[in-house]
Each structure stands twice: as C-alpha cells, then as structure tokens.
Design a protein around this motif. Structure first.
Motif, PDB file in Angstrom:
ATOM      1  N   ARG A 190     -24.857 -17.448  63.642  1.00 56.91           N
ATOM      2  CA  ARG A 190     -26.091 -17.889  62.799  1.00 56.91           C
ATOM      3  C   ARG A 190     -26.414 -16.651  61.860  1.00 56.91           C
ATOM      4  O   ARG A 190     -27.555 -16.867  61.323  1.00 56.91           O
ATOM      5  N   GLY A 191     -25.614 -15.835  61.451  1.00 55.72           N
ATOM      6  CA  GLY A 191     -25.872 -14.986  60.477  1.00 55.72           C
ATOM      7  C   GLY A 191     -26.669 -13.737  60.904  1.00 55.72           C
ATOM      8  O   GLY A 191     -26.853 -13.665  61.733  1.00 55.72           O
ATOM      9  N   LEU A 192     -27.018 -13.040  59.948  1.00 52.35           N
ATOM     10  CA  LEU A 192     -27.957 -11.848  60.096  1.00 52.35           C
ATOM     11  C   LEU A 192     -29.176 -12.234  60.756  1.00 52.35           C
ATOM     12  O   LEU A 192     -29.664 -11.657  61.766  1.00 52.35           O
ATOM     13  N   GLU A 193     -29.739 -13.284  60.330  1.00 52.23           N
ATOM     14  CA  GLU A 193     -31.148 -13.722  60.882  1.00 52.23           C
ATOM     15  C   GLU A 193     -30.804 -14.015  62.472  1.00 52.23           C
ATOM     16  O   GLU A 193     -31.802 -13.900  63.347  1.00 52.23           O
ATOM     17  N   GLY A 194     -29.752 -14.638  62.790  1.00 49.11           N
ATOM     18  CA  GLY A 194     -29.556 -15.082  64.222  1.00 49.11           C
ATOM     19  C   GLY A 194     -29.104 -14.093  64.905  1.00 49.11           C
ATOM     20  O   GLY A 194     -29.936 -13.907  66.103  1.00 49.11           O
TER      21      GLY A 194
END
Length: 271
Positions: free
Chosen positions: A109-113
């Motif tokens: 889920r990328g950096l935010e995840g």
C-alpha cells in the motif's frame, strides 16, 4: 529524495542466558515463514529476539495482494503486538522495538501503508516500530544507492507494487523480473541465485533481493562477490535496522551493513 513519513514515531561478550535481561526485539512473522534460526544468527549475544506469529484469518481473499493487505492491517498487527506486552493480569516480554517482518505486506500500500503499519504497532504498545520495507529503504539510503537492481520470488502484480514503493521512496528501479517460487520457506540456494542472476543490472549501485521468508544469510557474501555491488536482502536489512535502533550491530562483521549507522536522511525511528 522522498523518504518514509516518521510522524508520531518514538523512538564484553555476554552469554545467551545473560541476554534475557538485555535488549529485546519483538518479531512479528507470518505463519508460513520459518526463519527463526536465521533471526537468532543475525543477533549479537546481547540481544534476544522475541518471535511470534501473526494470526491471519482464513477467510481473507485469495489474491496475493489482498492477503498482504490483510497481513498489514491493524486487525492483525495490533493483537500480535499486544501479545508481547504485559497487562494488569500478567507481565510481558516488553521488547525495545517491534518489527513486522514481511516485505510485501509493508510495501503493497505504498509509503502511506507502510507508515500505517508502524502506527498500528505503536498504538498497540510498541515503544518503537519497524517494517521490513522501511528497513530496506534505510539500508539502501545508508549505502547511497540510487539505481537498484531488484529480484523477487513474487508474481508480476506484486513486483509492480514493489517497484512503485521504491520509486515513491526516491530510488531508480528498472523492470523487476518475475522469478516465482511457490514454497518460499523451502526455497533452495540455487533458486535464490537464479533470482539474483535475473535481477542483475550492471548500471545498478546495489541489488535488493526481496522477501523476508528467503534464507539468504549464507549467500550474501557470495552474491556480493559475484555481482560486485552491495547485495541487500529483506531479513538482513530488517535485522540491521532493528539492531541499529537499540544501539547494536548485526552479528556478522563481514557483511556490508555491519558498520553502517541508521542514516540521518531517513529518520524513520527517532530515539
């Protein structure tokens, strides 16, 4: 270079019996990962890894990316984290840092995840929190890597998510070859060598072999020599980063990360 968000995060030889009152690292592993012995091998005798398994519900979706999202969800991560700490009824092992030791679950889920997983661990009582993907970013940053050759045992969809994560973190990544391995816990040395061979890029300044379920410790020096670039693997980066946060070093003085400090340009876990 964009780095992971760190908002809200805190940060003489001894025998193994003495290590029980020394530093402790809480390791959250997925059920199909059997690298307990290798985790111990990375730790100096002054550090004890406290290993537990995430309880993944058996009704989660069949798609691999969806499974990774479940593994990294607060519903799974928070109970596992809380199991390491005491309550009014019973004391706990109370590790100094808690680590989600799964690469794909922490990049899907990328950096935010990735940041949300650390937030879940902190909310559940961890004094510091780390994920494997966050550790990899720290390791590549410490090595001043720019273009990274990446090898994995994943399918094409998961490789795309990994490439997106690394690009978002500021690294240059070419196409990631698909070298699937069905039973990760039983991957052979030659299968891991094949992943590295497929990933090799003469223009890369580092190689990253992804997946914390692969036994790679005994192969790293061989691959460094063969490809003449620093080779970073998921568990290697994870143990280096976790130990760095408790002012310790990996028990492998000949490994490329041994003497490196956590980079100030990637302050994921301020103390």
């Amino acid at each position: 270079m964009t780095r992971l968000d760190n908002s809200g995060l805190a940060g003489g030889a001894a025998t193994r019996s003495e290590a029980t009152i020394g530093k402790r690292i809480g390791m959250l592993l997925v059920p199909d990962t059997g690298l307990d012995a290798e985790i111990w091998e990375w730790c100096p005798q002054t550090v004890t890894p406290i290993i537990t398994r995430l309880q993944v519900p058996d009704n989660c979706a069949e798609e691999f990316a969806a499974v990774d999202e479940v593994i990294g969800s607060s519903d799974v991560v928070e109970p596992a984290t809380r199991s390491l700490f005491g309550n009014r009824m019973l004391g706990g092992t109370n590790p100094d840092i808690v680590v989600l030791n799964c690469t794909s679950a922490s990049f899907v889920r990328g950096l935010e995840g990735e940041a949300s997983i650390r937030t879940s661990m902190l909310r559940a009582g961890a004094p510091r929190a780390l994920t494997t993907s966050g550790a990899v970013v720290g390791a590549l940053t410490a090595l001043n890597a720019r273009k990274v050759a990446v090898g994995t045992p994943y399918d094409a969809e998961t490789n795309q998510a990994l490439a997106k994560f690394l690009l978002e973190a500021g690294f240059e990544v070419g196409s990631i070859p698909t070298t699937e391995i069905q039973h990760l816990d039983h991957a052979s040395d030659n299968q891991i060598r094949a992943i590295a061979a497929a990933a090799y890029d003469k223009h890369a300044s580092a190689m990253f072999i992804s997946c914390a379920a692969l036994r790679t410790r005994h192969l790293i020096q061989e691959l460094n020599a063969r490809y003449q670039v620093p080779v970073i693997t998921s568990l290697q980066a994870t143990m280096w980063a976790a130990l760095a946060q408790v002012n310790e070093r990996v028990a492998a003085s000949d490994h490329v990360l041994h003497s490196l400090q956590w980079p100030g340009s990637a302050p994921l876990l301020p103390v």
